[in-house]
Design an enzyme around this catalytic site. Sequence first.
Site, short mmCIF file in Angstrom:
data_model
loop_
_atom_site.label_atom_id
_atom_site.label_comp_id
_atom_site.label_asym_id
_atom_site.label_seq_id
_atom_site.Cartn_x
_atom_site.Cartn_y
_atom_site.Cartn_z
N ARG A 215 0.87 -1.17 0.00
CA ARG A 215 0.00 0.00 0.00
C ARG A 215 0.90 1.22 0.00
O ARG A 215 1.49 1.56 1.01
CB ARG A 215 -0.85 -0.05 1.28
CG ARG A 215 -1.90 1.00 1.39
CD ARG A 215 -2.44 1.03 2.81
NE ARG A 215 -1.67 1.91 3.65
CZ ARG A 215 -1.50 1.78 4.96
NH1 ARG A 215 -2.04 0.77 5.60
NH2 ARG A 215 -0.81 2.66 5.64
N HIS B 215 -3.54 4.51 4.50
CA HIS B 215 -4.63 3.53 4.54
C HIS B 215 -5.89 4.13 3.91
O HIS B 215 -6.52 3.52 3.06
CB HIS B 215 -4.89 3.12 5.99
CG HIS B 215 -6.15 2.34 6.16
ND1 HIS B 215 -6.28 1.04 5.73
CD2 HIS B 215 -7.35 2.69 6.68
CE1 HIS B 215 -7.51 0.62 6.00
NE2 HIS B 215 -8.17 1.60 6.56
N TYR C 262 3.71 5.62 11.74
CA TYR C 262 4.03 4.22 12.04
C TYR C 262 4.97 3.54 11.04
O TYR C 262 5.40 2.43 11.26
CB TYR C 262 2.74 3.39 12.18
CG TYR C 262 1.77 3.50 11.02
CD1 TYR C 262 1.95 2.74 9.88
CD2 TYR C 262 0.67 4.35 11.09
CE1 TYR C 262 1.07 2.83 8.82
CE2 TYR C 262 -0.23 4.44 10.02
CZ TYR C 262 -0.03 3.68 8.90
OH TYR C 262 -0.91 3.76 7.85
#
Lengths: 327, 369
Positions: B262, B266, B275
């Site tokens: 990805r 998100h 993160y």
Amino acid sequence: MSATTMTMAKALNAGLRRAMDDDAKVVLMGEDIGRLGGVFRITDGLQKDFGDERVIDTPLAESGILGTAVGLALRGYRPVVEIQFDGFVYPAYDQIVSQVAKFRYRSGGRVTMPIVIRIPFGGGIGAVEHHSESPEAQFAHTPGLKVVACSNPRDAYWMIQQAVASPDPVVFLEPKRLYHSTKAEIDVEATPAPLFSSQVVRPGTSATVLAYGPSVSVAMGAADAGVADGLDLEVIDLRTLSPLDLGPVHESVRKTGRAVVVHEAHRNLGMGAEIAARITEECFYSLEAPVLRVGGYDTPYPPSRVEETWLPDLDRVLDAVDRSLAW
Amino acid sequence: MADLVDPPLVQLLTPEGERVEHPDYRFDGDDEMIAGLYRDLVLTRRIDTEATALQRHGELGIWASLLGQEAAQIGSGRALAPQDFAFPTYREHGVAWCRDVDPMALLRLFRGTDQGTWDPDEHNFGLYTIVIGAQTLHATGYAMGIQRDGAVGTGEAGRDAAVVAYFGDGATSQGDVNEAFVYAAVMNAPVVFFCQNNQWAISEPTTRQTRVPLYQRAAGFGFPGVRVDGNDVLAVHAVTTEALQRAREGSGPSLIEAFTYRMGAHTTTDDPTRYRVSDEVERWKLRDPLERVRAYLRRVHAVDEAFFTDIETEAEAIGERLRADVRALPDPDPTMLFGNVFTEQTSELAAEQAEYAAWSASLESEVVR
Ligand SMILES: Cc1ncc(C[n+]2csc(CCOP(=O)(O)OP(=O)(O)O)c2C)c(N)n1
């Protein structure tokens, strides 16, 4: 007094932090609550400070979160679980209503379930489906679960600590649309109101408006707007939905003779129905009008472009007040 | 994360654009087909970047980008026969493209004017599913229906059908997905589980969901699993074609793990800098699913340069159309709230609708309170 101004999100964070400081058995569990700090950042920085044994990023499985929380509780821990959004609590529903809620009863009181289930709830944030639900009645209807909802940063700070300290399972509802939009000064040394208590948040005489969570600010807005029409509304923040603390409500209704219950959840079989019934039973001779309810319509939560129509707003509350007064 | 990367990937086209052989899988199309896949990849990416831009301009409430996952979706989507049925999550814009779902239908959902109103039966493409994993059970049940209809193992090419269920690496932790595996296995259902392992479930790396490579899970349930280079459209196509064929023949379910990445956030509300390290993103950029196909087409002179510029023009036109159409989308009539709760309106809902109508009329006459 040592007071700090905080958003509700910050207040919950500070409350959780203090609860974790106070009791080493408190563990947080949930999806993305670690490094990300949760999708709403409520647990921001807690994993950094308490470590990943106490702030647990769980696999993406809600039944797993609640089921393992039951096991941790059996082992003497006090899990505080985060459900990412209201609409994702249902995969855990079986664990909550069949296990968490019933352990104490079926063990003859030997086993306690000091689990807090934090759920960001309600709408008004322009989200896609499953992100704006108000499932409180489903839990309040289940014996063995306590259900509370905070409506402002001060309560959020104290109520989360009280919920964590509670020996019984508490479904802790957080009005997500208020997380970052409300601020309040919090005296961290004050003595808070008891967790399972309703509070009069605005005294008045014309009618009693009852609300909780996100609807409290709607009710307060209605009360403010009503002044121009000569209305003097009393607003009660219910705060606890199971058990209900209706003492202050009965007292208020005996004074005003009128009650309007406001919530976002569907009206049919919602909290308002129970409250209306109980007020009618207790205050029948004081009532000047039937207890009225303002709730979400009995449809699934709609697409966000029409959610403002769906959600009870200040006008709908005042309309109900007018109908009550016209009785 | 070495333990999750180590197993070999099925690969048929290297990141440099060179065709390579695999003992078990072969891409059976020609260069013309590869050019077609390239067009799909580019246009899908364009729809996705346009949607992301529209969200940034406040025209969409949220968008779940597929950036980086185009090959996994186009490769599998183009392997489907017309009679096959796909069950998506909320990110399968490329598969939707392959099933001829108008991108505007996706944009309306993310804008919040409806909740996905394409006709699943017209496109053999289910509605987007936001509750993680739920659709894997629906897919399995649908596949059981296909079995009962006798549309498996007849040997008739236009008749035998299969189902594909899409989900992410995070979803593999859900009870529903594991239950779907159990049902599909014991029922021998004609379903292909297609996991796009994009390495992240919001902020959680795949290591938070599993200790074994995901494709290996299949063995424990009793059906085959394979890991494919999810950024290699040829390999994904080959592997999916085989799995669908197995299902249509009556040989039961299988699991495909498309190993991909990805590249973006998100969703548009997420902040991946909290993160993950940008290093990782940079490394995956080198494996961009579009670049390698372009490199291949150029290398073998399968197309001329006009081919690329024509596709760019086409992509631009799609982008413009979406921009204009999204901006012109009217908000729904509020009374749509009360429709379609049940097949027939209940008297209670009719009363609520009347109550709403009376109240909103009274507001209009009042002007301001
Ligand atoms: C049951 C449920 N829990 C939580 C969520 C919130 N959520 C949305 S997407 C997501 C991560 C999904 O990760 P993955 O399955 O790997 O798919 P990806 O989005 O990476 O494609 C989460 C936790 C949800 N939609 N449904």
